[in-house]
Write a protein that holds these residues in place. Structure first.
Motif, PDB file in Angstrom:
ATOM      1  N   ILE A  99      19.870 -44.527  -8.339  1.00 11.42           N
ATOM      2  CA  ILE A  99      18.699 -43.717  -8.009  1.00 11.42           C
ATOM      3  C   ILE A  99      18.534 -42.649  -9.071  1.00 11.42           C
ATOM      4  CG2 ILE A  99      17.675 -42.230  -6.254  1.00 11.42           C
ATOM      5  CD1 ILE A  99      19.614 -43.652  -4.250  1.00 11.42           C
ATOM      6  N   ASN A 100      17.288 -42.428  -9.537  1.00 10.59           N
ATOM      7  CA  ASN A 100      17.065 -41.416 -10.565  1.00 10.59           C
ATOM      8  C   ASN A 100      16.837 -40.041  -9.951  1.00 10.59           C
ATOM      9  OD1 ASN A 100      14.394 -41.341  -9.705  1.00 10.59           O
ATOM     10  ND2 ASN A 100      13.548 -42.172 -11.594  1.00 10.59           N
ATOM     11  N   THR A 101      16.523 -39.053 -10.782  1.00  9.60           N
ATOM     12  CA  THR A 101      16.351 -37.666 -10.352  1.00  9.60           C
ATOM     13  C   THR A 101      15.264 -37.515  -9.299  1.00  9.60           C
ATOM     14  OG1 THR A 101      17.022 -36.927 -12.541  1.00  9.60           O
ATOM     15  CG2 THR A 101      15.890 -35.329 -11.182  1.00  9.60           C
ATOM     16  N   HIS A 102      14.227 -38.314  -9.405  1.00  8.21           N
ATOM     17  CA  HIS A 102      13.080 -38.197  -8.508  1.00  8.21           C
ATOM     18  C   HIS A 102      13.253 -38.977  -7.213  1.00  8.21           C
ATOM     19  CE1 HIS A 102      11.141 -36.215 -11.830  1.00  8.21           C
ATOM     20  NE2 HIS A 102      11.384 -37.263 -12.602  1.00  8.21           N
ATOM     21  N   GLY A 103      14.384 -39.639  -7.040  1.00  7.34           N
ATOM     22  CA  GLY A 103      14.640 -40.394  -5.827  1.00  7.34           C
ATOM     23  C   GLY A 103      14.163 -41.834  -5.863  1.00  7.34           C
TER      24      GLY A 103
END
Length: 128
Positions: A99-103
């Motif tokens: 999962i990236n920083t933005h979800g």
């Protein structure tokens, strides 16, 4: 000369019998963790990305419902990526996800090695 102990005078039993059914059904279950092979795979990718200068710090969180390996560019920021293990999703979409920083879920699956391949294709910013 008599031996004195710091313990109060009470009988201490070194043999305690625990009913495993009661232990498994306890209100405080053991947290979900990465096993040795999973952690080895994750740390291999982490080491490669640190060598490339992309990542600098990480954090491990072991919770009741999932285990999370968070990756940071700087330790005071939000994680760049989270590698999660959620056993409840193992029969459906797969227990592992990135999962990236933005979800946003970048990749999800049943095999951790396949899920971690998302980092093989990561684009790098090139300054001209």
């Amino acid at each position: 000369m008599t031996e004195q102990t710091d313990m109060p005078d009470r009988e201490i039993s070194s043999q305690t019998v625990v009913d495993l059914r009661e232990y498994r059904n306890a209100k405080d279950p053991l947290p979900i963790t990465f096993d040795r092979r999973e952690l080895d795979r994750i740390l291999w990718v982490y080491g490669r990305m640190v060598g490339d200068g992309e990542w600098r710090d990480y954090a491990l969180d072991h919770m009741k419902d999932r285990a999370v390996f968070s990756v940071f560019k700087r330790s005071g920021e939000m994680p760049l990526f989270r590698i999660e293990k959620n056993p409840k999703l193992a029969a459906k979409q797969g227990a592992y996800s990135v999962i990236n920083t933005h979800g946003v879920i970048l990749k999800r699956g049943h095999d951790l090695v396949q899920v971690l391949k998302v980092f093989d294709r990561m684009f790098k910013v090139v300054k001209s």
